[in-house]
Design an enzyme around this catalytic site. Structure first.
Site, PDB file in Angstrom:
ATOM      1  N   HIS A 263       0.867  -1.180   0.000  1.00  0.00           N
ATOM      2  CA  HIS A 263       0.000   0.000   0.000  1.00  0.00           C
ATOM      3  C   HIS A 263       0.909   1.237   0.000  1.00  0.00           C
ATOM      4  O   HIS A 263       2.004   1.202   0.581  1.00  0.00           O
ATOM      5  CB  HIS A 263      -0.841  -0.047   1.287  1.00  0.00           C
TER       6      HIS A 263
ATOM      7  N   ASP B 141       3.112  -4.178   8.368  1.00  0.00           N
ATOM      8  CA  ASP B 141       1.858  -3.433   8.260  1.00  0.00           C
ATOM      9  C   ASP B 141       0.709  -4.425   8.470  1.00  0.00           C
ATOM     10  O   ASP B 141       0.445  -5.270   7.610  1.00  0.00           O
ATOM     11  CB  ASP B 141       1.798  -2.774   6.874  1.00  0.00           C
TER      12      ASP B 141
ATOM     13  N   GLN C  14      -4.393  -4.738   7.271  1.00  0.00           N
ATOM     14  CA  GLN C  14      -5.376  -5.642   6.651  1.00  0.00           C
ATOM     15  C   GLN C  14      -5.431  -6.999   7.329  1.00  0.00           C
ATOM     16  O   GLN C  14      -6.287  -7.809   6.998  1.00  0.00           O
ATOM     17  CB  GLN C  14      -5.048  -5.841   5.163  1.00  0.00           C
TER      18      GLN C  14
ATOM     19  N   LYS D 114     -10.224  -0.200  10.691  1.00  0.00           N
ATOM     20  CA  LYS D 114     -10.377  -1.425   9.903  1.00  0.00           C
ATOM     21  C   LYS D 114     -10.671  -2.622  10.803  1.00  0.00           C
ATOM     22  O   LYS D 114     -10.766  -3.753  10.337  1.00  0.00           O
ATOM     23  CB  LYS D 114      -9.107  -1.685   9.095  1.00  0.00           C
TER      24      LYS D 114
ATOM     25  N   CYS E 101      -4.650   2.403  -3.757  1.00  0.00           N
ATOM     26  CA  CYS E 101      -3.407   2.950  -3.172  1.00  0.00           C
ATOM     27  C   CYS E 101      -2.269   1.950  -3.316  1.00  0.00           C
ATOM     28  O   CYS E 101      -1.455   1.777  -2.390  1.00  0.00           O
ATOM     29  CB  CYS E 101      -3.587   3.325  -1.697  1.00  0.00           C
TER      30      CYS E 101
HETATM   31  N1  ALA Z   1      -6.282   1.167   2.676  1.00  0.00           N
HETATM   32  C1  ALA Z   1      -7.685   1.094   2.474  1.00  0.00           C
HETATM   33  C2  ALA Z   1      -8.058   0.192   1.326  1.00  0.00           C
HETATM   34  O1  ALA Z   1      -7.272  -0.606   0.884  1.00  0.00           O
HETATM   35  C3  ALA Z   1      -8.315   2.416   2.367  1.00  0.00           C
HETATM   36  O2  ALA Z   1      -9.175   0.317   0.851  1.00  0.00           O
END
Ligand code: ALA
Length: 408
Positions: A119, A196, A199, A222, A363
């Protein structure tokens, strides 16, 4: 019926006269009532600036803020509360590492290794360090399933590598990166690791000690908490030698006219008034996730992921990126394209049926380039989704090309 849906009032909303089908959980998750109530209670009954006041309300706000830090420490298995720093989000946490570790400790000729799938938040800050310090960015490229191979790890992480920065789970492909192998190789060459977890933390139990990572970053929003609260974890010895990122109130021991003595971590890294309401929401979100349990979350989400991948595989003209055959461990983040239709059109047409998906470069433009596309559609699942959500999505997706005038 999914027993968790009733905890998320927004899931009863109507969009364009249809029931909301929310499939953009990688962008942000929805919030359970308990989180909403905890934040509400804070602002209704004990809102005050923490650490500054000597009166009841401020003491309560400080206690709640520090309890939240302790809850995070327990949640990720850190050694002590001082290793948990509250930030606005994962992006700010990653910037903090880049500014307070990358800039002071890297030198010309050093390298930072990172997957091309990162990202932008775990790439652009390292570009800044690379430019400022004459450091090279060395990219690891994924295989056809989106996975980082042993060969890439061996060849790209070298004696020149000083930082290895990588996502636990790709926000585009849902791939789970081989954390253990990457951390072992990084530590063998003396590099620090930056994981990171933005996610992964809504889907997997993270233990910083067993992963042996040096830093992790994640966002509250998230993982069912409000926006505006995030976390940086760092090993105590690293945080101890790092200079502050932002300067200002409450991060000092003492201020003279010409210089200052900084407070120890975490205060050193938390300048200015902090997001107490957000921290309380995060504390409550952790409690909620623990109540549901990661085993249950994993079971529901794997079933939904397999169901969605199978359904997508049966629709003509759909191409799924990464591990479409579901043969390797993955999360329910699925990127795909519909032949000859721009992802923005897909998303807008699905929105007419009340379905929220993300479309764009997510992103992650270097990954898009590597995949040979400018954008994809993306669905991302949570444990509060259902097979019915996926059926509605698949039915709507099947209509898109016809809606645009294609005959098949
Ligand atoms: N990083 C977030 C996404 O992947 C906003 O949607």
């Amino acid at each position: 019926m999914n027993p968790y849906r009733d905890d998320f009032p927004i899931l009863n909303e109507q969009i364009n006269g249809k029931n909301l089908v929310y499939l953009d959980n990688a962008a942000t998750t929805q919030k359970p009532v308990s989180v909403l109530q905890a934040v509400d209670e804070y602002y209704h009954t004990f809102n005050a600036n923490p650490r500054r006041g000597l009166y009841q309300l401020s003491v309560r706000a400080t206690e709640a803020y520090e309890n939240a830090r302790h809850a995070v420490k327990e949640f990720i298995g850190a050694q002590e509360d001082g290793e948990v720093i509250f930030t606005r989000n994962a992006t700010e946490a990653l910037n903090l590492i880049a500014y307070s570790y990358g800039l002071p400790f890297l030198q010309e000729g050093d390298e930072i290794a990172l997957p091309v799938s990162e990202h932008h938040s775990n790439l652009v800050p390292w570009q800044m360090v690379a430019r400022a310090k004459g450091v090279k960015l060395n990219f690891l490229y994924p295989d056809e399933f989106g996975c980082i191979t042993d060969a890439e790890i061996e060849s790209k992480i070298t004696s020149k590598t000083k930082i290895v920065a990588f996502a636990h789970v790709s926000n585009v492909l849902g791939t789970v990166n081989p954390v253990e192998k990457i951390v072992q190789k990084a530590h063998r060459v003396g590099a620090v690791t930056v994981l990171d977890c933005a996610q992964s933390i809504p889907h997997y139990s993270i233990n910083v000690k067993s992963l042996d990572v040096d830093f992790i970053a994640f966002s509250g929003h998230k993982m069912l908490a409000p926006m505006g609260i995030g976390v940086l974890y760092g090993k105590r010895e690293l945080l101890g030698k790092m200079p502050p990122f932002l300067m200002g109130g409450e991060m000092i021991e003492y201020v003279y006219e010409q210089n200052s003595i900084f407070a120890p971590s975490p205060q050193k890294f938390e300048a200015g008034t902090q997001n107490v309401g957000g921290a309380i929401g995060l504390d409550r979100a952790i409690r909620y996730l623990n109540q549901v349990g990661y085993e249950t979350i994993g079971k529901i989400e794997s079933e939904l992921t397999a169901y969605a991948l199978k359904g997508l595989g049966e629709i003509p003209h759909v191409a799924v990126y990464g591990n479409a055959s579901n043969t390797q461990e993955r999360c329910g983040v699925i990127s795909f394209n519909l032949k000859e239709v721009h992802p923005h059109d897909v998303s807008s047409i699905l929105d007419l049926d009340g379905i929220a998906i993300r479309a764009g470069h997510h992103c992650a433009q270097p990954l898009m380039k590597y995949l040979g596309v400018s954008a994809t559609c993306r669905i991302s699942l949570s444990f509060y989704n259902t097979k019915e959500d996926i059926d509605i999505f698949l039915t709507s997706l099947k209509k898109v090309r016809g809606w645009l005038g294609y005959e098949d």
